[in-house]
Design an enzyme around this catalytic site. Structure first.
Site, mmCIF file in Angstrom:
data_model
loop_
_atom_site.group_PDB
_atom_site.id
_atom_site.type_symbol
_atom_site.label_atom_id
_atom_site.label_comp_id
_atom_site.label_asym_id
_atom_site.label_seq_id
_atom_site.Cartn_x
_atom_site.Cartn_y
_atom_site.Cartn_z
ATOM 1 N N SER A 67 0.835 -1.199 0.000
ATOM 2 C CA SER A 67 0.000 0.000 0.000
ATOM 3 C C SER A 67 0.867 1.245 0.000
ATOM 4 O O SER A 67 1.809 1.353 0.782
ATOM 5 C CB SER A 67 -0.903 0.000 1.236
ATOM 6 N N TYR A 92 -5.309 -3.112 7.982
ATOM 7 C CA TYR A 92 -4.936 -3.308 6.581
ATOM 8 C C TYR A 92 -3.480 -2.877 6.359
ATOM 9 O O TYR A 92 -2.668 -3.610 5.793
ATOM 10 C CB TYR A 92 -5.883 -2.502 5.688
ATOM 11 N N ASN A 121 -3.619 4.318 -4.694
ATOM 12 C CA ASN A 121 -4.835 4.640 -5.434
ATOM 13 C C ASN A 121 -4.785 4.275 -6.920
ATOM 14 O O ASN A 121 -4.898 5.145 -7.781
ATOM 15 C CB ASN A 121 -5.162 6.126 -5.282
ATOM 16 N N VAL A 135 -11.681 5.906 -5.454
ATOM 17 C CA VAL A 135 -12.522 7.087 -5.612
ATOM 18 C C VAL A 135 -12.830 7.372 -7.084
ATOM 19 O O VAL A 135 -13.925 7.843 -7.406
ATOM 20 C CB VAL A 135 -11.877 8.308 -4.913
ATOM 21 N N ILE A 136 -11.916 7.086 -7.989
ATOM 22 C CA ILE A 136 -12.157 7.399 -9.397
ATOM 23 C C ILE A 136 -13.335 6.600 -9.964
ATOM 24 O O ILE A 136 -14.257 7.198 -10.525
ATOM 25 C CB ILE A 136 -10.865 7.256 -10.233
#
Length: 180
Positions: A67, A92, A121, A135-136
């Site tokens: 991440s 996470y 992301n 989010v996209i």
């Protein structure tokens, strides 16, 4: 195909494999703190079984997709360098850091080669829009459905986004990359 959490025989799964791309996570940053024990059992334990199989089958390399945000927690500088201390705020992020540490351990103990990609992301074609992640695609679905887009906070938060195609090109590059 199989179930990462209940796979009984990773040795069979990795037979005749040169490089393992480890992209799976059974949780999301938003829900992992609801049951941190379950998060560890479903992510860290199967990963250790996979690493054991990689060791026993003499796999050339493991490429782990970690991440790019949750491993750091609250940051002290921007942009965030890879050398920034990891201090996850959710289970996470903790299981991502734990996996990175176990990869380092397997490298030191068994010379298992590995690379870590801290992805922030990712977005791309065929990305699911029915999850609470990404989010996209969520914004695109709302726009196409004529729905209102909800922005949390005051709008000053900065996010990095990367094309899934670029991520995969980098992953393929790491298959043969042996430098530091």
């Amino acid at each position: 195909q199989g179930d990462f959490c209940t796979e009984a025989n990773f040795l069979e799964v990795v037979k005749n494999v040169d490089v393992i791309f480890h992209l799976i996570s059974t949780s999301l940053p938003t829900d992992s703190n609801l049951d941190p024990v379950n998060d560890a059992v479903k992510n860290i334990i199967p990963t250790l079984r996979l690493l054991e199989a990689a060791r026993l089958e003499a796999i050339d390399k493991v490429i782990f997709f970690s991440s790019g945000g949750t491993v750091y927690g609250q940051t002290t500088v921007s942009p965030i360098p890879e050398s920034h201390p990891t201090n996850p705020l959710c289970a996470y992020g903790a299981h991502k850091v734990a996996t990175e540490l176990y990869l380092g351990l397997y490298h030191r103990l068994y010379n298992l080669d590995y690379r870590v990609m801290r992805i922030a992301n990712p977005f791309g074609t065929y990305q699911a829009t029915n999850h609470l992640q990404g989010v996209i695609p969520i914004f695109m679905q709302k726009i196409m459905g004529g729905e209102v887009i909800e922005i949390w906070g005051d709008g000053t938060i900065i996010r990095d986004y990367i094309s899934a195609d670029d991520v995969m090109r980098a992953g393929v590059y790491l298959m043969d990359y042996n430098g530091d």
